[in-house]
Write a protein that holds these residues in place. Sequence first.
Motif, PDB file in Angstrom:
ATOM      1  N   PRO A 245      -4.304  -5.471  20.167  1.00  6.90           N
ATOM      2  CA  PRO A 245      -4.371  -5.686  21.564  1.00  6.90           C
ATOM      3  C   PRO A 245      -2.874  -6.025  21.995  1.00  6.90           C
ATOM      4  CG  PRO A 245      -6.258  -6.795  20.470  1.00  6.90           C
ATOM      5  CD  PRO A 245      -5.302  -6.173  19.381  1.00  6.90           C
ATOM      6  N   TRP A 246      -2.683  -5.515  23.359  1.00  3.87           N
ATOM      7  CA  TRP A 246      -1.254  -5.825  23.522  1.00  3.87           C
ATOM      8  C   TRP A 246      -0.525  -7.203  23.662  1.00  3.87           C
ATOM      9  CZ3 TRP A 246       2.679  -2.625  24.573  1.00  3.87           C
ATOM     10  CH2 TRP A 246       3.805  -3.164  25.433  1.00  3.87           C
TER      11      TRP A 246
ATOM     12  N   CYS B 194       2.404   1.958  22.212  1.00 13.05           N
ATOM     13  CA  CYS B 194       3.981   1.302  22.433  1.00 13.05           C
ATOM     14  C   CYS B 194       4.651   2.150  23.699  1.00 13.05           C
ATOM     15  CB  CYS B 194       4.905   1.889  21.418  1.00 13.05           C
ATOM     16  SG  CYS B 194       4.340   0.783  19.802  1.00 13.05           S
ATOM     17  N   TYR B 195       5.123   1.348  24.501  1.00 17.83           N
ATOM     18  CA  TYR B 195       6.363   2.024  25.453  1.00 17.83           C
ATOM     19  C   TYR B 195       7.163   2.738  24.424  1.00 17.83           C
ATOM     20  CZ  TYR B 195       4.156  -0.345  29.306  1.00 17.83           C
ATOM     21  OH  TYR B 195       3.417  -0.937  30.279  1.00 17.83           O
TER      22      TYR B 195
ATOM     23  N   SER C 113       4.392   7.700  29.314  1.00 13.73           N
ATOM     24  CA  SER C 113       4.932   6.918  28.354  1.00 13.73           C
ATOM     25  C   SER C 113       6.331   6.705  27.827  1.00 13.73           C
ATOM     26  CB  SER C 113       4.252   7.377  26.947  1.00 13.73           C
ATOM     27  OG  SER C 113       2.946   7.628  27.074  1.00 13.73           O
ATOM     28  N   VAL C 114       7.118   7.511  28.417  1.00 12.13           N
ATOM     29  CA  VAL C 114       8.713   7.386  27.918  1.00 12.13           C
ATOM     30  C   VAL C 114       9.682   6.941  29.143  1.00 12.13           C
ATOM     31  CG1 VAL C 114      10.446   8.778  27.270  1.00 12.13           C
ATOM     32  CG2 VAL C 114       8.167   9.204  26.556  1.00 12.13           C
ATOM     33  N   SER C 115      10.317   6.162  28.853  1.00  7.30           N
ATOM     34  CA  SER C 115      11.407   5.685  29.819  1.00  7.30           C
ATOM     35  C   SER C 115      12.743   6.189  29.085  1.00  7.30           C
ATOM     36  CB  SER C 115      11.393   4.259  30.114  1.00  7.30           C
ATOM     37  OG  SER C 115      12.420   3.920  30.821  1.00  7.30           O
ATOM     38  N   THR C 116      13.606   6.728  29.967  1.00  5.69           N
ATOM     39  CA  THR C 116      14.886   7.307  29.604  1.00  5.69           C
ATOM     40  C   THR C 116      16.072   6.774  30.015  1.00  5.69           C
ATOM     41  OG1 THR C 116      14.005   9.483  29.541  1.00  5.69           O
ATOM     42  CG2 THR C 116      16.070   9.534  29.561  1.00  5.69           C
TER      43      THR C 116
ATOM     44  N   PRO D 193       1.176   0.484  27.937  1.00  6.98           N
ATOM     45  CA  PRO D 193       0.940   1.684  28.527  1.00  6.98           C
ATOM     46  C   PRO D 193      -0.574   2.262  28.708  1.00  6.98           C
ATOM     47  CG  PRO D 193       1.893   2.069  26.521  1.00  6.98           C
ATOM     48  CD  PRO D 193       1.741   0.505  26.766  1.00  6.98           C
ATOM     49  N   GLU D 194      -0.512   3.280  29.550  1.00  3.10           N
ATOM     50  CA  GLU D 194      -1.633   4.022  29.496  1.00  3.10           C
ATOM     51  C   GLU D 194      -2.041   4.792  28.225  1.00  3.10           C
ATOM     52  OE1 GLU D 194      -2.112   6.250  32.868  1.00  3.10           O
ATOM     53  OE2 GLU D 194      -1.942   4.532  34.459  1.00  3.10           O
TER      54      GLU D 194
END
Length: 379
Positions: free
Chosen positions: A204-205, A307-308, A324-327, A350-351
């Motif tokens: 869990p987060w 995970c993010y 899900s991805v940050s660049t 994240p979703e």
Amino acid sequence: MISVDMIVRSDALTKGGGDMIQVDQYRKHLPTEMFDVRIVPFHPTMALRDDALVHVVNVDRPFDFVLATSAARGRPMIVSPIHHDLAAVRRMRSAERGLGARSLVGRLLSESGREWAATCVRSLKQRSSTRDAFVVLRTMLGQLRRVSRVWSDVGRALDDAYSVFLLAPGEGRSLSRDTGWKGQNSALVPNGSPFDTSRPEGQPWLSRDIDLIVVGRVEPRKRTLDLVRLAAARGVDITVVGPLHAHESPFGMAFRAAVEQSPTITWTGPKSSEEVLELMGRSKVLANASWVEVQSLVELEAAHLGCYVVSSGTGHTSDWIPASVSTAENDDLVDLLERAVHLATSLTGPEAVAYPHTWASVTAHVADAYVAASETVLR
């Protein structure tokens, strides 16, 4: 029965990688009553079966690739390029330090010149006889004429293939830009989900006890040392999971010193696949600072485990799971680390990832292409 010779990189049987995960999954899911698959590590003296369809894996060793396609002439051919953008590769070579002569050669030679020399060295190391050594030398001296145009030759060979399997749309754009490939014979064949049948549960987060994790071989290509030094300077907790490349090189010693000198850095060393998944399931953010990627299996695994993902942006995971991805901007490590730290403080994870591709479903496309390519020869 369709015979398939899969030409893989020369060191594929001794050095693992995402390309061999693909190959192994294809072999696992292809029906054995329909396909007789043989793995052929590249060598200038390799022999292919006369009746075989040829599936060439990797174009980023371009001299290997053009020699492989020459050996495959007259047979139906499929290509899995697994291509890294050449501009990103050049940035990587320019920045690489700590591996002695290899780092110097990478900075001084053009990418084509470096690859010509690397093909010579690899092929000579893997010779099986004195005769092989003479064949290698004669072959590679003949390839000197290609140095200035080898990537264009790669593009023409790709145009001649029956099909070119792309891991993501972005890979196709990079391949066309770097080689002149027209792209008319492309097919999207992404990696399968890392959890085809069962998915391990992430924590869990709010129970996750690892804010920031880095997974993979510790080497200059991954920029692990640079990221660790930056995190240490800013007092950011980071866990690094993976074997150290070139343990006694200046790079290896610098990495171990950075870990020993900072209380915020944890390096686990190599772990089994099950242990890596367990650690990712306890983590909030996966950071991937790699100079070059195509479709990262580690990023897919981490996203599926909740995970993010913060990426340097050279790969194409965001083509498939953008939410899900940050660049990071312009490969900037400061931006990457700041994004990761910010996401790790989020109150919610994240979703869930919506990724429909399994190894069974993508291999079904591979099988269809093999059948169709073989039928073109029979007509």
